[in-house]
Structures are given as structure tokens and as C-alpha cells.
Design an enzyme around this catalytic site. Structure first.
Site, short mmCIF file in Angstrom:
data_model
loop_
_atom_site.label_atom_id
_atom_site.label_comp_id
_atom_site.label_asym_id
_atom_site.label_seq_id
_atom_site.Cartn_x
_atom_site.Cartn_y
_atom_site.Cartn_z
N GLY A 1 0.81 -1.23 0.00
CA GLY A 1 0.00 0.00 0.00
C GLY A 1 0.83 1.27 0.00
N HIS B 1 -15.76 23.28 5.18
CA HIS B 1 -16.76 22.98 6.22
C HIS B 1 -16.94 24.16 7.20
CE1 HIS B 1 -19.21 20.51 8.75
NE2 HIS B 1 -18.43 20.72 9.79
N LYS C 1 -29.74 16.85 14.65
CA LYS C 1 -29.05 16.32 15.81
C LYS C 1 -28.09 15.24 15.34
CE LYS C 1 -30.32 15.23 20.57
NZ LYS C 1 -29.35 16.17 21.08
N THR D 1 -28.64 12.91 5.87
CA THR D 1 -29.24 14.25 6.01
C THR D 1 -30.24 14.51 4.89
OG1 THR D 1 -27.22 15.05 7.05
CG2 THR D 1 -28.69 16.72 6.13
#
Ligand code: R5P
Length: 310
Positions: free
Chosen positions: A38, A130, A193, A231
């Protein structure tokens, strides 16, 4: 722009190439491969001594590999003599954890920013981050581009008559409010929530308390991203329950983790509009015939050109 070299990590080649072409450039020769265990191997074949270099890499979805790949490329460019390395990170991973939600957690966002800087990154450009606070964590020049104008156009293109914008949580409320202002449309919002304390069910969420009426209106849910899809799916069913007509979704980052495709196919969604800050494979379009892409390539090209003139 003269002398500026463009590179892209493996998962951002398409977007990087698109942006480079818009600016009359090509992607530089960069070889990336993996050892059997990897480990990522990088070889910069291009001459970069004394040059300013841009590297495209999204670091959401599989953030650990994508971030390390970007760090290795930045480091290889610097070791090959690059003067400056700018990381173009269309969707920035680890952004959620810019604060510790409970004692014993780390501010993962800050750590990722430090790792990038330690690797040789001199400046970053991101899209619809964000939280704006994250920009300061880098300690180097950091720009957050907004997709708002793209979104205004995308919504106009839907040619809706009586519609309402929907913010599925507190975080997306300013975005919905601002779009609503530009489109001369109303907006409503919900409360959400999440489970931030304890461990397990990190993606679980519940939406409630719709702030206004949606009956008889087309609804456009706007958000920064779709990750698990929870969401959007829960917001769409609440809107349907309250009598909304058609439901559209417009988000910047199609993270689409885990069971997202499956979740979205079960939601009453007319169209899902996303940008190309993350690559989407054929699988996504096959599973979701109502999925459409609004490209951020023009926005990035404009911002890169502007920056190069500063
Ligand atoms: C944060 O809360 C964001 O604005 C999104 O609403 C969220 O990340 C979407 O996540 P999911 O698709 O997993 O519900």
C-alpha cells in the site's frame, strides 16, 4: 501564469486536467504507484527547479491515502527544487474535526494542516470549506472559494416557478439565506441532531423542526456535502410529508461514502446536483439516473489565474 507547472494526484486527474486546459496548460509528468503493502511511490519526471507548482488533490473519501499522496507529491516537488507548492484541494478531508467534541479527542483538522505544511505545501486553495475557522489553522496563505454563483445559475437552470430553498441544518442556513436573497426566493431551515459524544454511529443524524410551510412548493435542499446521504434522505422525506411538490438537491461535495447510493435511490428526489470536487465513477451515474454534475473547473481556473496576477 508563465512558468507555473500543474500536477494532479491520481483521484484528481480529471478535474486538474480540465482546469489546466482552461488555462492553456497541461498536467506535468508525475508517476504514482503503490507497493504491494500500500505504500505510495512518487516520481516527478518534469523539471521543476525554481518553478511555482500547483497540485490538485481532493482529500475527502479515503482521506488517509489521498492526503498522504498529496504530501508525498508536495515533498517530491520541493526536493526536486520547486520554488513554491500550492495545494488545490477541492474537497478538504478531516474538516469536521476542527474541534474536540469531548475530552480525549484530537483536533484532527489542525494536525492534517500541519502535516501538509511540513510536507512542503506553501499555500492552499479549497472550495466550500466545512468551516471558515479552518483557514487559520494552516498558518500559510489559504483561500476558500465559494460555489454560490455556480449554485445560483444551477438553480436558475432548473427553471422552477414556485420554489423554496431548504437548509437541512444550522451550518447550511447562511448558504440557503444568501442563495435565497440572490434568487429572490423564500427559505426554510431544519434543526439537526448528530451523535458527537461517545463512539459509534458517527454518521447518524436526525432532522426536525421545519421552520416554515413547504406545501405546494418545489423544494431545493442546499448543503455543503452528501456523505452517508442520511441528512438529504431524512430532509426529503420530511419535506414530502409536509406537502412539498418536487424535491431537488444541490450540494458541493459528493462524498458518497458507504451505502450512500442505496440511500439516495430510496429518497423522493427529482434531481441531485453535485459538483466535481470529488471524482464520481460510472457506478454513481448508473445507480442514480437523476444525478448531474455542475463543474467547478471554471471557478478554479478563474481563481488560479487571479492569484497568479497578485
Ligand atoms: C454537516 O453537518 C454537513 O453540512 C452535511 O449536512 C453532512 O456532512 C451530510 O452528511 P450525511 O450525508 O452523512 O448526512
Amino acid at each position: 501564469m508563465k512558468g507555473l507547472k500543474f500536477f494532479a494526484c491520481r483521484d484528481s486527474v480529471n478535474l486538474g486536467r480540465k482546469v489546466a486546459r482552461l488555462l492553456g496548460k497541461r498536467l506535468g509528468r508525475l508517476h504514482l504507484s503503490n507497493f504491494a503493502d500500500g505504500e505510495i511511490r512518487v516520481w516527478v519526471e518534469e523539471k521543476v527547479k525554481g518553478k511555482n507548482c500547483l497540485v490538485f488533490q481532493t482529500t475527502r473519501l479515503d482521506p488517509n491515502n489521498r492526503l498522504i499522496e498529496l504530501c508525498l507529491v508536495a515533498s517530491a516537488l520541493k526536493e526536486s527544487g520547486a520554488k513554491k507548492v500550492s495545494a488545490i484541494i477541492p474537497s478538504f478531508g478531516y474538516a469536521r474535526q476542527f474541534m474536540a467534541y469531548q475530552p480525549g479527542e484530537t483536533k484532527a483538522t489542525l494536525l492534517m494542516a500541519k502535516i501538509l505544511v511540513a510536507s512542503g505545501v506553501d499555500e492552499v486553495m479549497v472550495i466550500d470549506l466545512h468551516h471558515e475557522k479552518i483557514l487559520d489553522l494552516f498558518g500559510i496563505p489559504a483561500v476558500n472559494l465559494k460555489t454560490e454563483d455556480l449554485f445560483v445559475q444551477a438553480i436558475k437552470n432548473l427553471d422552477l416557478k414556485d420554489f423554496i430553498l431548504v437548509a437541512p441544518d444550522k451550518g447550511s442556513k447562511p448558504r440557503a439565506a444568501s442563495l435565497a436573497g440572490k434568487l429572490n426566493a423564500p427559505y426554510v431551515f431544519l434543526k439537526k441532531k448528530r451523535k458527537t459524544k461517545g463512539f459509534g454511529r458517527e454518521d447518524w443524524s436526525r432532522v426536525f423542526d421545519l421552520s416554515g410551510k413547504v406545501r405546494g412548493l418545489d423544494a431545493v435542499i442546499v448543503d455543503d456535502e452528501i456523505s452517508s446521504g442520511g441528512t438529504v434522505v431524512k430532509t426529503a422525506s420530511l419535506l414530502k410529508e409536509r406537502g412539498a411538490k418536487r424535491i431537488f438537491v444541490l450540494v458541493t461535495h459528493p462524498v458518497f461514502s458507504g451505502q450512500t447510493y442505496l440511500n439516495l435511490t430510496q429518497a423522493p428526489l427529482e434531481k441531485i446536483l453535485v459538483t466535481d470536487t470529488l471524482p464520481l465513477g460510472k457506478k454513481a451515474f448508473k445507480a442514480l439516473p437523476n444525478l448531474e454534475v455542475v463543474s467547478v473547473a471554471g471557478l478554479l481556473a478563474w481563481a488560479i489565474e487571479k492569484k497568479s496576477k497578485d
